[in-house]
Design a protein around this motif. Structure first.
Motif, PDB file in Angstrom:
ATOM      1  N   TYR A  92      -5.120   4.334   1.269  1.00 60.15           N
ATOM      2  CA  TYR A  92      -5.877   3.239   0.418  1.00 60.15           C
ATOM      3  C   TYR A  92      -6.382   3.996  -0.682  1.00 60.15           C
ATOM      4  N   GLU A  93      -6.844   5.235  -0.560  1.00 56.76           N
ATOM      5  CA  GLU A  93      -7.493   5.742  -1.804  1.00 56.76           C
ATOM      6  C   GLU A  93      -6.618   6.200  -3.043  1.00 56.76           C
ATOM      7  N   ASP A  94      -5.343   5.988  -2.884  1.00 56.94           N
ATOM      8  CA  ASP A  94      -4.296   6.267  -4.007  1.00 56.94           C
ATOM      9  C   ASP A  94      -4.501   5.430  -5.218  1.00 56.94           C
ATOM     10  N   ILE A  95      -4.617   6.023  -6.215  1.00 56.69           N
ATOM     11  CA  ILE A  95      -4.391   5.450  -7.747  1.00 56.69           C
ATOM     12  C   ILE A  95      -3.373   4.479  -7.805  1.00 56.69           C
ATOM     13  N   ASN A  96      -2.055   5.024  -7.295  1.00 59.99           N
ATOM     14  CA  ASN A  96      -0.977   3.901  -7.663  1.00 59.99           C
ATOM     15  C   ASN A  96      -0.671   3.158  -6.262  1.00 59.99           C
ATOM     16  N   TRP A  97      -0.545   1.703  -6.148  1.00 59.33           N
ATOM     17  CA  TRP A  97       0.087   1.170  -5.227  1.00 59.33           C
ATOM     18  C   TRP A  97       1.255   0.508  -5.571  1.00 59.33           C
ATOM     19  N   LEU A  98       2.214   0.398  -4.764  1.00 57.02           N
ATOM     20  CA  LEU A  98       3.432  -0.501  -4.951  1.00 57.02           C
ATOM     21  C   LEU A  98       3.566  -1.622  -4.210  1.00 57.02           C
TER      22      LEU A  98
END
Length: 545
Positions: free
Chosen positions: A50-56
């Motif tokens: 969830y904390e990632d900068i990029n979501w695809l």
């Protein structure tokens, strides 16, 4: 921010739901992580955590991942709130495209206004956009303010409320002679060009022939399966159309299909393309594979690696490229209006309306969930009727030429001659003289139409030289009268269809109103044909001047 939560089914057709008002303070990060995990488990989102900068997020229509970048770390709290907002919107079924627009707009506003602290900057930013973008941005800010509890939210919403919704004008359709020129270009190309050189542009032929009679969305056309057509034992031809039905308040979609009858010409065009796919050994489940398109490009090796998606089919990007290339390389006329691949849906809906289909039948065919979704299409009806009259007039003109001088000359002198000009004066003298011309009906008054101007069988418009101006006015006055009649009739048909009783549960309609609609459609066809006859005479003289 209101979030609708499914509590479970209470019967086969009913689901119990509750509505909760959620803000970034009321919902915990742990709850948001559970929603994120749910989307990830169902392959609806790609990210390690969830904390990632990029979501695809995979967009099936575009057959590629859409990047959602949460990178305004200087405003850490707002960045977290944005993640929660977008996640909840996606969970409740808001489209990927809309979620992407929310993110772009809100990031822009947050940076420009120093996290909504600079109200003057907010006002300046909104004013600097185009009217439509300004309104949509303001609406998206207001949506976000129902989730993010900002100390200046009242002032922010007040500024957003000052942005009024712009008046939307219906998209204009291309000029019909230019549509006709495009149709001619397609017909000439597939009649005269080597079959192997046609393959690259074959999707345009299928699109043009199919979507002019069936009101398909572009994405439905692109998602046609390779095995979409069928010839039944009774000799009829059918096509299976992919339809999308979104699950209410959910990120999931249900694939449904409609099977609709088509004519033999369309069936054979599609069948030929399927045979080409097989001959070229293209592995695909879809009718319009990317690998076949790219194989016949001028530089296929440079383009073969451009397909980023997982499915071997064209997307709207490549369909547009084929259409652009067709205009550039085949039509070769920069002065005409170009047909957009969404225009044919308008043509098909208006054509169905003029044939007497009621709004419910059209809605079912077009995939509309609400009858009012059709209303914008009907703003083009008058233009479409005029266009059809123009086409009929040209066909009548060609038939007159062909009857007199043969089809070979028709192809090269389409607009130059009329039936009257083909007769010698001595030959005309054996016929009965009538207003501004002659009647060739030897059995008069049998078979008489009653009005010379709409008689395509026996009347020859051949005024004396000094009567040409009066004769053309005589024709024009009647053409204008018929135009008024068609306008009154289409208005009546719209009213009949709009006010007809519909049973949406059983998908039935009022039979008595449908009979009136059928009668009006027949009368409309008669008026259009009569006006086309008159316009053919007018055009033949004016174009010969």
């Amino acid at each position: 921010m209101q979030v609708i939560i499914n509590l479970g089914k209470i019967s086969e057709n009913n689901t119990l739901k509750k509505v909760e008002n959620i803000t970034h303070i009321k919902i915990t990060e742990e709850e948001l992580k559970k929603y994120f995990a749910f989307l990830k488990e169902n392959s609806l989102i790609k990210a390690n955590k969830y904390e990632d900068i990029n979501w695809l997020i995979y967009d099936e229509n575009k057959d590629r991942d859409i990047i959602f970048k949460f990178d305004i770390e200087m405003y850490w709290e707002l960045n977290k709130a944005l993640k929660g907002f977008i996640l909840l919107k996606r969970m409740t079924g808001v489209s990927i495209g809309s979620c992407r627009t929310y993110l772009i707009h809100l990031k822009k506003v947050i940076i420009a206004t120093n996290k909504f602290e600079n109200l003057d900057a907010l006002e300046s930013l909104l004013i600097s956009q185009t009217p439509l973008v300004s309104y949509e941005m303001a609406q998206n800010i207001k949506r976000f303010m129902t989730f993010y509890e900002h100390s200046l939210s009242v002032e922010v919403i007040k500024i957003c409320n000052q942005i009024k919704k712009p008046v939307r004008t219906n998209r204009s359709l291309p000029c019909f002679p230019d549509v006709l020129a495009f149709d001619d270009a397609i017909r000439n190309f597939y009649e005269n060009v080597n079959p192997e050189n046609q393959i690259r542009f074959y999707p345009i032929l299928i699109w043009w022939k199919l979507t002019n009679i069936l009101p398909m969305r572009v994405i439905e056309f692109l998602k046609l399966k390779k095995n979409c057509i069928e010839k039944k034992d009774d000799g009829s031809f059918w096509i299976k159309l992919p339809r999308e039905k979104k699950k209410e308040d959910s990120p999931f979609k249900i694939e449904v299909s409609d099977t609709i009858q088509i004519n033999q010409e369309v069936y054979e065009i599609i069948l030929q393309y399927i045979q080409i796919i097989d001959k070229e050994n293209i592995e695909t489940d879809y009718l319009l594979p990317y690998d076949l398109y790219v194989k016949f490009l001028p530089y296929p090796n440079k383009s073969s690696s451009q397909r980023l998606g997982t499915k071997n089919r064209l997307t709207d990007k490549y369909l547009q490229r084929i259409l652009d290339d067709f205009y550039t390389e085949i039509v070769k006329n920069e002065s005409i209006d170009r047909v957009n691949y969404g225009d044919t849906r308008h043509f098909a809906i208006m054509n169905m309306f003029l044939q007497g289909f009621n709004m419910l039948s059209i809605a079912r065919m077009a995939g509309h969930e609400d009858l009012e979704m059709q209303f914008s299409y009907y703003s083009h009806v008058d233009h479409f009727v005029q266009s059809q009259v123009y086409l009929l007039a040209q066909k009548k003109l060609e038939q007159n030429i062909e009857q007199t001088i043969g089809s070979k000359m028709t192809n090269t002198t389409r607009y130059l001659y009329d039936k009257g000009l083909m007769y010698e004066e001595e030959e005309l003298m054996k016929y009965r003289k009538v207003d501004y011309g002659f009647c060739t009906n030897t059995d008069f008054p049998d078979n008489c139409a009653g009005e010379c101007r709409i008689c395509n069988s026996y009347y020859i418009f051949k005024p004396a030289i000094n009567d040409i101006s009066d004769g053309l006015k005589w024709l024009t006055d009647y053409s204008n009268s018929l135009q008024r009649n068609t306008k009154e009739l289409t208005d009546m048909m719209f009213s009949l269809s709009k006010n007809m009783y519909y049973d949406f549960q059983s998908l039935r309609h009022q039979e008595s109103a449908q009979l009136k609609l059928n009668t009006a459609s027949s009368q409309l066809t008669k008026f259009m044909d009569q006006r086309a006859t008159v316009e053919a005479w007018i055009r033949s003289y004016r174009e010969d001047e």
